[in-house]
Design a protein around this motif. Structure first.
Motif, mmCIF file in Angstrom:
data_model
loop_
_atom_site.group_PDB
_atom_site.id
_atom_site.type_symbol
_atom_site.label_atom_id
_atom_site.label_comp_id
_atom_site.label_asym_id
_atom_site.label_seq_id
_atom_site.Cartn_x
_atom_site.Cartn_y
_atom_site.Cartn_z
ATOM 1 N N LEU A 241 21.463 -5.880 -24.193
ATOM 2 C CA LEU A 241 22.560 -6.823 -24.404
ATOM 3 C C LEU A 241 23.366 -7.059 -23.130
ATOM 4 O O LEU A 241 23.841 -8.176 -22.887
ATOM 5 C CB LEU A 241 23.471 -6.318 -25.528
ATOM 6 C CG LEU A 241 22.814 -6.231 -26.923
ATOM 7 C CD1 LEU A 241 23.770 -5.572 -27.921
ATOM 8 C CD2 LEU A 241 22.394 -7.612 -27.419
ATOM 9 N N LYS A 242 23.505 -6.020 -22.296
ATOM 10 C CA LYS A 242 24.220 -6.180 -21.025
ATOM 11 C C LYS A 242 23.434 -7.097 -20.080
ATOM 12 O O LYS A 242 24.021 -7.954 -19.394
ATOM 13 C CB LYS A 242 24.441 -4.814 -20.368
ATOM 14 C CG LYS A 242 25.447 -3.933 -21.072
ATOM 15 C CD LYS A 242 26.860 -4.502 -20.966
ATOM 16 C CE LYS A 242 27.872 -3.550 -21.592
ATOM 17 N NZ LYS A 242 29.257 -4.123 -21.564
ATOM 18 N N ILE A 243 22.122 -6.912 -20.043
ATOM 19 C CA ILE A 243 21.285 -7.798 -19.217
ATOM 20 C C ILE A 243 21.415 -9.236 -19.702
ATOM 21 O O ILE A 243 21.479 -10.175 -18.893
ATOM 22 C CB ILE A 243 19.812 -7.333 -19.260
ATOM 23 C CG1 ILE A 243 19.658 -5.963 -18.604
ATOM 24 C CG2 ILE A 243 18.906 -8.357 -18.549
ATOM 25 C CD1 ILE A 243 18.286 -5.347 -18.781
ATOM 26 N N GLU A 244 21.461 -9.416 -21.010
ATOM 27 C CA GLU A 244 21.640 -10.753 -21.588
ATOM 28 C C GLU A 244 22.934 -11.396 -21.105
ATOM 29 O O GLU A 244 22.958 -12.583 -20.730
ATOM 30 C CB GLU A 244 21.659 -10.632 -23.111
ATOM 31 C CG GLU A 244 21.815 -11.951 -23.858
ATOM 32 C CD GLU A 244 21.859 -11.729 -25.357
ATOM 33 O OE1 GLU A 244 22.948 -11.383 -25.881
ATOM 34 O OE2 GLU A 244 20.811 -11.876 -26.018
ATOM 35 N N LEU A 303 10.087 1.256 -16.040
ATOM 36 C CA LEU A 303 10.138 -0.043 -15.370
ATOM 37 C C LEU A 303 9.615 -1.161 -16.278
ATOM 38 O O LEU A 303 10.162 -2.265 -16.288
ATOM 39 C CB LEU A 303 9.326 -0.013 -14.083
ATOM 40 C CG LEU A 303 9.953 0.690 -12.883
ATOM 41 C CD1 LEU A 303 9.032 0.599 -11.680
ATOM 42 C CD2 LEU A 303 11.311 0.089 -12.549
ATOM 43 N N LEU A 304 8.577 -0.864 -17.041
ATOM 44 C CA LEU A 304 8.027 -1.868 -17.950
ATOM 45 C C LEU A 304 9.039 -2.225 -19.028
ATOM 46 O O LEU A 304 9.251 -3.403 -19.336
ATOM 47 C CB LEU A 304 6.734 -1.351 -18.583
ATOM 48 C CG LEU A 304 6.042 -2.285 -19.589
ATOM 49 C CD1 LEU A 304 5.703 -3.624 -18.947
ATOM 50 C CD2 LEU A 304 4.780 -1.631 -20.138
ATOM 51 N N GLY A 305 9.687 -1.213 -19.598
ATOM 52 C CA GLY A 305 10.679 -1.481 -20.641
ATOM 53 C C GLY A 305 11.854 -2.290 -20.120
ATOM 54 O O GLY A 305 12.245 -3.300 -20.708
ATOM 55 N N ILE A 306 12.426 -1.857 -18.999
ATOM 56 C CA ILE A 306 13.578 -2.562 -18.426
ATOM 57 C C ILE A 306 13.156 -3.921 -17.872
ATOM 58 O O ILE A 306 13.864 -4.922 -18.030
ATOM 59 C CB ILE A 306 14.241 -1.708 -17.330
ATOM 60 C CG1 ILE A 306 14.805 -0.421 -17.937
ATOM 61 C CG2 ILE A 306 15.353 -2.498 -16.634
ATOM 62 C CD1 ILE A 306 15.372 0.547 -16.921
ATOM 63 N N GLY A 307 11.964 -3.982 -17.241
ATOM 64 C CA GLY A 307 11.478 -5.244 -16.686
ATOM 65 C C GLY A 307 11.218 -6.281 -17.764
ATOM 66 O O GLY A 307 11.547 -7.463 -17.600
ATOM 67 N N LYS A 308 10.618 -5.860 -18.870
ATOM 68 C CA LYS A 308 10.359 -6.779 -19.982
ATOM 69 C C LYS A 308 11.671 -7.315 -20.551
ATOM 70 O O LYS A 308 11.792 -8.511 -20.834
ATOM 71 C CB LYS A 308 9.567 -6.051 -21.068
ATOM 72 C CG LYS A 308 9.172 -6.907 -22.261
ATOM 73 C CD LYS A 308 7.976 -7.772 -21.952
ATOM 74 C CE LYS A 308 7.455 -8.463 -23.199
ATOM 75 N NZ LYS A 308 6.371 -9.423 -22.904
ATOM 76 N N ALA A 309 12.649 -6.444 -20.720
ATOM 77 C CA ALA A 309 13.962 -6.868 -21.213
ATOM 78 C C ALA A 309 14.617 -7.846 -20.236
ATOM 79 O O ALA A 309 15.227 -8.849 -20.650
ATOM 80 C CB ALA A 309 14.855 -5.652 -21.428
ATOM 81 N N THR A 310 14.483 -7.558 -18.952
ATOM 82 C CA THR A 310 15.086 -8.434 -17.929
ATOM 83 C C THR A 310 14.415 -9.797 -17.912
ATOM 84 O O THR A 310 15.095 -10.836 -17.906
ATOM 85 C CB THR A 310 14.964 -7.773 -16.545
ATOM 86 O OG1 THR A 310 15.628 -6.504 -16.560
ATOM 87 C CG2 THR A 310 15.591 -8.649 -15.479
ATOM 88 N N LEU A 311 13.081 -9.821 -17.898
ATOM 89 C CA LEU A 311 12.374 -11.103 -17.862
ATOM 90 C C LEU A 311 12.649 -11.923 -19.124
ATOM 91 O O LEU A 311 12.808 -13.147 -19.048
ATOM 92 C CB LEU A 311 10.870 -10.868 -17.722
ATOM 93 C CG LEU A 311 10.010 -12.130 -17.619
ATOM 94 C CD1 LEU A 311 10.411 -12.962 -16.404
ATOM 95 C CD2 LEU A 311 8.519 -11.775 -17.545
ATOM 96 N N THR A 312 12.719 -11.273 -20.275
ATOM 97 C CA THR A 312 13.028 -11.968 -21.523
ATOM 98 C C THR A 312 14.367 -12.691 -21.426
ATOM 99 O O THR A 312 14.484 -13.870 -21.782
ATOM 100 C CB THR A 312 13.057 -10.970 -22.700
ATOM 101 O OG1 THR A 312 11.758 -10.416 -22.878
ATOM 102 C CG2 THR A 312 13.497 -11.651 -23.982
ATOM 103 N N ASN A 313 15.371 -12.004 -20.935
ATOM 104 C CA ASN A 313 16.703 -12.610 -20.854
ATOM 105 C C ASN A 313 16.809 -13.634 -19.730
ATOM 106 O O ASN A 313 17.539 -14.627 -19.862
ATOM 107 C CB ASN A 313 17.757 -11.505 -20.692
ATOM 108 C CG ASN A 313 17.998 -10.759 -21.993
ATOM 109 O OD1 ASN A 313 18.385 -11.346 -22.985
ATOM 110 N ND2 ASN A 313 17.754 -9.462 -21.990
ATOM 111 N N ILE A 314 16.079 -13.430 -18.630
ATOM 112 C CA ILE A 314 16.034 -14.453 -17.579
ATOM 113 C C ILE A 314 15.424 -15.734 -18.147
ATOM 114 O O ILE A 314 15.957 -16.833 -17.946
ATOM 115 C CB ILE A 314 15.226 -13.956 -16.368
ATOM 116 C CG1 ILE A 314 16.010 -12.900 -15.587
ATOM 117 C CG2 ILE A 314 14.879 -15.129 -15.431
ATOM 118 C CD1 ILE A 314 15.216 -12.260 -14.462
#
Length: 403
Positions: A241-244, A303-314
């Protein structure tokens, strides 16, 4: 709350239409994804192909955003529009939702189809209501029934619609709640019949499920570690949610639809060069990933978990709009397996608790979250999943009251 025989029939027919429509939409999207990401690279060798695909998709998404508007609309926007106007606009809107969603999904966005399907569904139900002369209340009931059925169908989660009924608080008596649940169940049944009937004609190589050993080996250490898994899942949900919030703020500052879409497309290409698991919603990748995950280094899983969350919100913030439920489940699963790397005891339980708490933190709907995960994990761990979903929701509400 009483339901007429005709309304029950409308609900069953709607469920069947939703199931068939969702299956046909997903079949088309999967065909286009296969063509863009598999067939073309097999025919022609192009250096840095994922980046070129992402940038080309970014141009198309940018044009959609500038020429047509913010499409596809999301589930939240569909429900908000209905509450404000008593209807969901369908003239010239269904086609825009469909076109925008197909572009976003086929060019690799880390997003799911539920946003587009809810917008198309909302327009269709409004059209039905106009032609069948349904009351405003019955149109709203059909819309919520349809969304619950759609979630049940695309996630192969029979209780997702019933989970929606449990989330509602405007039916104070047990009798009314039971009638609501029965109606959701009936609509979902017909939706799954329609969905699975079409899917049998177009079988998939990988379904939406996780791979675990056939026999669960219960370890006392896993029971002790449940609070840690609960904490990790909750923290990852907060991080998502913070990345969002960060990506939304960056998109507002940029304020340039085509440039924003190109940046997101470039990110898709770069992430794809790193790992194909970053692409798409994660629905079809979840099973092969779970078979390999235990062999991944801990750092790679994080990295995969955080990266996937980051790319989704980007993707979403920068104009590649779509659903976040599938990617949220995938990224949370990667974090769950990271915990299992450190503590290899009863992975079904540890991963299940991590995903349950994370998904509930993101969706803020404990019953829906639990229902979506019902068949993703072994049934033996479902009680722990349900308790985790309800507990993190109560904890979140308590913290918000304090704030």
């Amino acid at each position: 709350m009483r339901f007429s025989t005709s309304f029950v029939m409308y609900s069953c027919v709607l469920g069947l239409i939703v199931g068939v429509g969702a299956a046909l939409f997903l079949t088309l999207v999967n065909f286009l994804i296969e063509f863009v990401w598999v067939s073309i690279p097999h025919m022609v060798s192009i250096p840095f192909y994922p980046i070129l695909v992402g940038l080309f998709g970014g141009v198309l998404v940018g044009l959609v955003q500038t020429k047509l508007g913010n499409y596809p609309i999301t589930m939240h926007e569909t429900l908000s529009e209905f509450k404000q106007k008593g209807r969901v606009t369908y003239q010239d809107q269904i086609g825009k939702n469909f076109l925008a969603a197909v572009i976003v999904l086929m060019f690799g966005a880390s997003l799911g189809p539920e946003a587009a399907l809810s917008g198309i569904l909302g327009g269709m139900i409004t059209w039905m209501g106009d032609h069948l002369k349904l009351t405003l209340k019955n149109k709203e009931r059909l819309l919520k029934l349809g969304i619950g059925t759609m979630l049940a169908a695309i996630f192969r989660a029979p209780l997702a619609g019933i989970g929606e009924a449990f989330e509602e608080h405007n039916y104070p008596t047990i009798d009314n709640r039971l009638k609501r649940i029965l109606l959701y169940g009936l609509s979902t049944l017909f939706g799954l019949i329609g969905f699975l009937s079409v899917k049998r004609l177009f079988p998939e190589e990988s379904v939406f499920t996780l791979y675990f050993s056939k026999t669960i080996v219960w370890k006392w250490q896993a029971i002790v570690l449940v609070p840690l898994a609960f904490l990790v899942g909750g923290l990852f949900g907060i991080l998502f949610l913070k990345i969002e919030m960060i990506t939304d703020e960056l998109a507002r500052k940029l304020n340039h639809p085509i440039l924003a879409a190109l940046i997101a497309g470039l990110c898709i290409g770069v992430f794809a060069l790193w790992s194909p698991y970053f692409l798409f919603s994660g629905e079809h990748q979840l099973f092969p990933f779970s078979k390999e995950a235990i062999q991944f280094p801990l750092f790679n899983l994080v990295l995969l978990g955080i990266g996937k969350a980051t790319l989704t919100n980007i993707c979403f913030s920068f104009g590649w709009r779509g659903g976040k439920i599938f990617p949220a489940i995938f990224s949370s699963t990667a974090i769950g397996f990271a915990v299992v790397q450190l503590f290899p005891y009863t992975p079904e339980l540890i991963v299940g608790v991590v995903v349950a708490t994370s998904l509930t933190m993101i969706l803020n709907q404990p019953y829906v979250s639990a229902a979506l995960l019902l068949l993703l994990f072994p049934l033996q761990v479902f009680p722990a999943i349900l308790i985790s979903c309800l507990s993190i929701k109560k904890f979140k509400d308590h913290i918000m009251k304090i704030d």
